[in-house]
Structures are given as structure tokens and as C-alpha cells.
Design a protein around this motif. Structure first.
Motif, PDB file in Angstrom:
ATOM      1  N   TYR A   1       0.810  -1.228   0.000  1.00  7.15           N
ATOM      2  CA  TYR A   1       0.000   0.000   0.000  1.00  7.15           C
ATOM      3  C   TYR A   1       0.835   1.265   0.000  1.00  7.15           C
ATOM      4  O   TYR A   1       0.311   2.359  -0.152  1.00  7.15           O
ATOM      5  CB  TYR A   1      -1.001  -0.028   1.168  1.00  7.15           C
ATOM      6  CG  TYR A   1      -0.392   0.202   2.537  1.00  7.15           C
ATOM      7  CD1 TYR A   1       0.294  -0.808   3.198  1.00  7.15           C
ATOM      8  CD2 TYR A   1      -0.500   1.433   3.174  1.00  7.15           C
ATOM      9  CE1 TYR A   1       0.851  -0.606   4.441  1.00  7.15           C
ATOM     10  CE2 TYR A   1       0.057   1.647   4.420  1.00  7.15           C
ATOM     11  CZ  TYR A   1       0.733   0.630   5.049  1.00  7.15           C
ATOM     12  OH  TYR A   1       1.288   0.845   6.282  1.00  7.15           O
TER      13      TYR A   1
ATOM     14  N   GLN B   1       9.596   2.651   9.328  1.00  5.87           N
ATOM     15  CA  GLN B   1       8.138   2.729   9.456  1.00  5.87           C
ATOM     16  C   GLN B   1       7.693   2.801  10.922  1.00  5.87           C
ATOM     17  O   GLN B   1       8.115   3.649  11.647  1.00  5.87           O
ATOM     18  CB  GLN B   1       7.490   1.568   8.681  1.00  5.87           C
ATOM     19  CG  GLN B   1       7.620   1.758   7.174  1.00  5.87           C
ATOM     20  CD  GLN B   1       6.858   2.971   6.679  1.00  5.87           C
ATOM     21  OE1 GLN B   1       5.734   3.213   7.081  1.00  5.87           O
ATOM     22  NE2 GLN B   1       7.475   3.765   5.818  1.00  5.87           N
ATOM     23  N   SER B   2       6.857   1.848  11.352  1.00  5.15           N
ATOM     24  CA  SER B   2       6.268   1.981  12.693  1.00  5.15           C
ATOM     25  C   SER B   2       7.255   1.795  13.828  1.00  5.15           C
ATOM     26  O   SER B   2       6.899   2.052  14.979  1.00  5.15           O
ATOM     27  CB  SER B   2       5.135   0.983  12.878  1.00  5.15           C
ATOM     28  OG  SER B   2       3.956   1.563  12.435  1.00  5.15           O
TER      29      SER B   2
ATOM     30  N   ASN C   1      -1.687   3.586  14.487  1.00  8.47           N
ATOM     31  CA  ASN C   1      -1.464   4.857  13.780  1.00  8.47           C
ATOM     32  C   ASN C   1      -2.124   6.042  14.477  1.00  8.47           C
ATOM     33  O   ASN C   1      -1.518   7.110  14.601  1.00  8.47           O
ATOM     34  CB  ASN C   1      -1.956   4.755  12.337  1.00  8.47           C
ATOM     35  CG  ASN C   1      -1.035   3.881  11.495  1.00  8.47           C
ATOM     36  OD1 ASN C   1      -0.150   3.207  12.034  1.00  8.47           O
ATOM     37  ND2 ASN C   1      -1.236   3.880  10.199  1.00  8.47           N
TER      38      ASN C   1
ATOM     39  N   ASN D   1      -4.590   7.631   6.823  1.00 11.29           N
ATOM     40  CA  ASN D   1      -3.958   8.296   7.978  1.00 11.29           C
ATOM     41  C   ASN D   1      -4.447   9.738   8.122  1.00 11.29           C
ATOM     42  O   ASN D   1      -4.633  10.226   9.242  1.00 11.29           O
ATOM     43  CB  ASN D   1      -2.437   8.247   7.848  1.00 11.29           C
ATOM     44  CG  ASN D   1      -1.906   6.857   8.135  1.00 11.29           C
ATOM     45  OD1 ASN D   1      -2.346   6.214   9.093  1.00 11.29           O
ATOM     46  ND2 ASN D   1      -1.012   6.372   7.299  1.00 11.29           N
TER      47      ASN D   1
ATOM     48  N   CYS E   1       8.081   8.009   9.965  1.00 16.00           N
ATOM     49  CA  CYS E   1       7.990   6.641   9.417  1.00 16.00           C
ATOM     50  C   CYS E   1       8.995   6.422   8.288  1.00 16.00           C
ATOM     51  O   CYS E   1       9.390   5.291   8.020  1.00 16.00           O
ATOM     52  CB  CYS E   1       6.585   6.355   8.876  1.00 16.00           C
ATOM     53  SG  CYS E   1       5.318   6.238  10.142  1.00 16.00           S
TER      54      CYS E   1
ATOM     55  N   TYR F   1       1.277  -4.967  16.440  1.00 20.38           N
ATOM     56  CA  TYR F   1      -0.082  -4.850  15.914  1.00 20.38           C
ATOM     57  C   TYR F   1      -0.993  -5.858  16.626  1.00 20.38           C
ATOM     58  O   TYR F   1      -0.769  -6.171  17.798  1.00 20.38           O
ATOM     59  CB  TYR F   1      -0.104  -5.060  14.388  1.00 20.38           C
ATOM     60  CG  TYR F   1       0.942  -4.278  13.632  1.00 20.38           C
ATOM     61  CD1 TYR F   1       1.015  -2.890  13.748  1.00 20.38           C
ATOM     62  CD2 TYR F   1       1.856  -4.909  12.809  1.00 20.38           C
ATOM     63  CE1 TYR F   1       1.960  -2.162  13.047  1.00 20.38           C
ATOM     64  CE2 TYR F   1       2.803  -4.182  12.096  1.00 20.38           C
ATOM     65  CZ  TYR F   1       2.851  -2.812  12.226  1.00 20.38           C
ATOM     66  OH  TYR F   1       3.791  -2.102  11.536  1.00 20.38           O
TER      67      TYR F   1
END
Ligand code: GLU
Length: 300
Positions: free
Chosen positions: A28, A64-65, A115, A166, A194, A239
Motif C-alpha cells: 500500500y 516505518q512503525s 497509527n 492516515n 515513518c 499490531y
């Protein structure tokens, strides 16, 4: 651990790397979809400062996260207890970018690693310092003890171009009075964090404040937050697979859709494994397997 560390990492890489074929890099974010799926790197740094690596451990990837861990550390230092009026500390049990949960819970994110929670953290930092992108980069350079650490601007542009979900989250936060600054400015800062690119070795170095108090620590108050960061990593770091990771690996960890997973064994070591293909939760398949093998001492 049974085998000497370097032998162990070599064995782990040989076993874990092929498992990446079962997944795909994050699709994505177009710039992430183009990353070579065969890359695999791992770096482990002991509390005494000994470094062990295998594979592509010096190749920068999109953290990223995993950035959410470091932006939270900064916010816990700057904003302190007030932050917890705006974000909870419970596992979400839902996708990391879920809008539904945020709406039903009236704009208070479940935790700072989904997020919505990380966007609140970015807002708190941006509110204090509108040039936070540079402050965050400098903080990462100090923690990693490496001036070469920087953002991947292609990833940043790619996220701005495709980050409507987001932005929607940020507008919902704003609608519920949980965002002080402009949603577009805040999401740009969030995407920037990120898009930080770091190698497994740089990231493991940056995480050493979570392992043991650091001499000449770049961020002394980060160390004070370490026990709370461990708690959040254990319960919310992977997650909606956090429970499974706790069961299989048992270390505080934080993953990112760039395929990296950072984990720490407090008092002992920091470890980062990276392989871009992800499972359906957004966690790296080979990096998860590598960490499982590590805690089992290499597996049978
Ligand atoms: N920048 C990504 C996003 O907001 C981070 C996702 C992640 O690594 O969990 O979708």
C-alpha cells in the motif's frame, strides 16, 4: 544460548531467510512495494557493547512503525503524564490503521503504537516544536551515534501521495478535540518519522537505552521511560499479533511495515531483524521467525 553468538546468527539467517518467500513487501506504500524481497539482515548488540551481524545488516531500510517507539520516548520526555489523557495503553486487537475503533471510542486511540496513537504523539511533538522533523532526525542520529542516519524522501513522498487513511484518522482525532495542530501538518510529520531509513545495526544501537542505562546517554530521560516502553512493546508492539509474538518470542518488540522488527532483552541485548515480506498482520515473516529462533537458541 547454546552456540556462540555469531554461529547462532548464521544458523538463524540460513533457516529464516527462505521463509520470506511466503509473503510480500507492503503493497500500500508504492516505494515499499519496490524493495528487494530477498534482503535479510540481523544485528544484535549486547549490553556490554559487542556487536554481531548477519546478512544485509548495514543496509538502510524504512523503519516505518518502529519510529513510533522513538517518537513516543521523546513525547514521554517532553509531555510527560499529560500524554496519557490523550491516548490509552491497551492492545487494540484491530488493524493498526483502523478508523472504526477510533470512531467508536470517541477519538481516544487505544495505544501509542497504532497509527491513531502515533498521530497524537506526533501532534504533541509538533505542537512543541514545529520543526520536529529535524529534532527527531537528530535524536535518532544521537541515539544511533551515526550522523549518516536520515530520511528516505522517496518513501516520504510515496506515503504523502497514498496516505488518505492516515489523514482521515487525523481529521477524526481533530473532530473529537484530540489534535491541536493542523491534521495535514501533523500527518506530514508522522509520515516523515515513518520514512526514517536505518540499518539493523544503526537501529539496534539506537535501542540500547532500552537495554541498559547508557554512558553519556544522548537522551537520559529516555532511560527512565524504558520500563514503560517495554510494557507497551510487550502488549502492543506487533499490531494485533502482539499476543502471539509475546507467546512465541516473549521479548518486548516493535515492528514496522518496512519489514523490520526491533526487540530487546532488558539487561542483555538489543536485536533487529529485517526482511521485507510481511504476513497478513503487517509483520515480517522471516524477521519474526528469526527472533523465535534466537530465543530458542537457534532451534533444533
Ligand atoms: N507509515 C505507515 C502507515 O502509516 C506505518 C505503518 C506501520 O509500519 O505500521 O501506514
Amino acid at each position: 544460548m547454546t552456540a556462540p553468538m555469531q554461529t547462532l546468527l548464521d544458523q538463524i539467517a540460513a533457516k529464516a531467510r527462505p521463509l520470506a518467500a511466503e509473503g510480500k513487501p507492503a503493497q500500500y506504500i508504492p516505494a515499499l512495494a519496490r524493495v528487494d524481497p530477498t534482503k535479510f539482515g540481523m544485528a544484535l548488540i549486547t549490553a556490554e557493547g559487542e556487536e554481531f551481524t548477519v546478512g544485509d545488516a548495514d543496509e538502510p531500510f524504512s523503519i516505518q512503525s518502529i519510529s513510533k517507539l522513538f517518537s513516543l520516548a521523546l513525547a514521554m520526555e517532553w509531555v510527560k503524564e499529560e500524554l496519557w489523557d490523550r491516548v490509552d495503553r491497551e492492545p487494540s486487537g484491530m488493524r493498526f490503521n483502523s478508523l472504526i475503533q477510533l470512531e467508536t471510542e470517541h477519538g481516544k486511540p487505544r495505544n501509542p503504537f497504532i497509527n491513531a496513537g502515533a498521530i497524537v504523539v506526533a501532534d504533541a511533538l509538533y505542537h512543541r516544536r514545529p520543526n520536529i522533523e529535524w529534532g527527531f532526525r537528530n535524536q535518532m542520529r544521537l541515539l544511533a551515534r551515526d550522523e549518516a542516519v536520515t530520511y528516505d524522501l522517496e518513501v516520504h513522498r510515496s506515503e504523502i501521495a497514498t496516505g488518505d487513511l492516515n489523514r482521515a484518522i487525523a481529521f477524526v482525532l481533530k473532530a473529537y478535540g484530540n489534535l491541536r495542530e493542523d491534521p495535514l501538518d501533523v500527518t506530514r510529520a508522522y509520515f516523515k518519522f515513518c520514512s526514517m531509513a536505518m540499518s539493523a545495526r544503526q537501529l539496534a544501537r539506537a535501542a540500547m537505552f532500552l537495554v541498559a542505562p547508557q554512558e553519556n546517554d544522548a537522551a537520559p530521560a529516555h532511560g527512565q521511560s524504558a520500563p514503560r516502553l517495554h510494557a507497551l512493546m510487550r502488549t502492543c508492539g506487533l499490531y494485533d499479533q502482539s499476543g502471539e509474538f509475546a507467546f512465541q518470542v516473549g521479548l518486548p518488540g516493535k515492528s514496522g511495515v518496512g519489514g523490520g522488527i526491533l526487540a530487546v532483552d532488558p539487561g542483555k541485548y538489543a536485536v533487529v531483524a529485517w526482511s521485507p515480506p510481511l504476513d497478513r498482520y503487517g509483520n515480517s515473516i522471516a524477521a519474526t521467525a528469526a527472533l523465535e529462533l534466537l530465543v530458542q537458541g537457534g532451534g533444533a
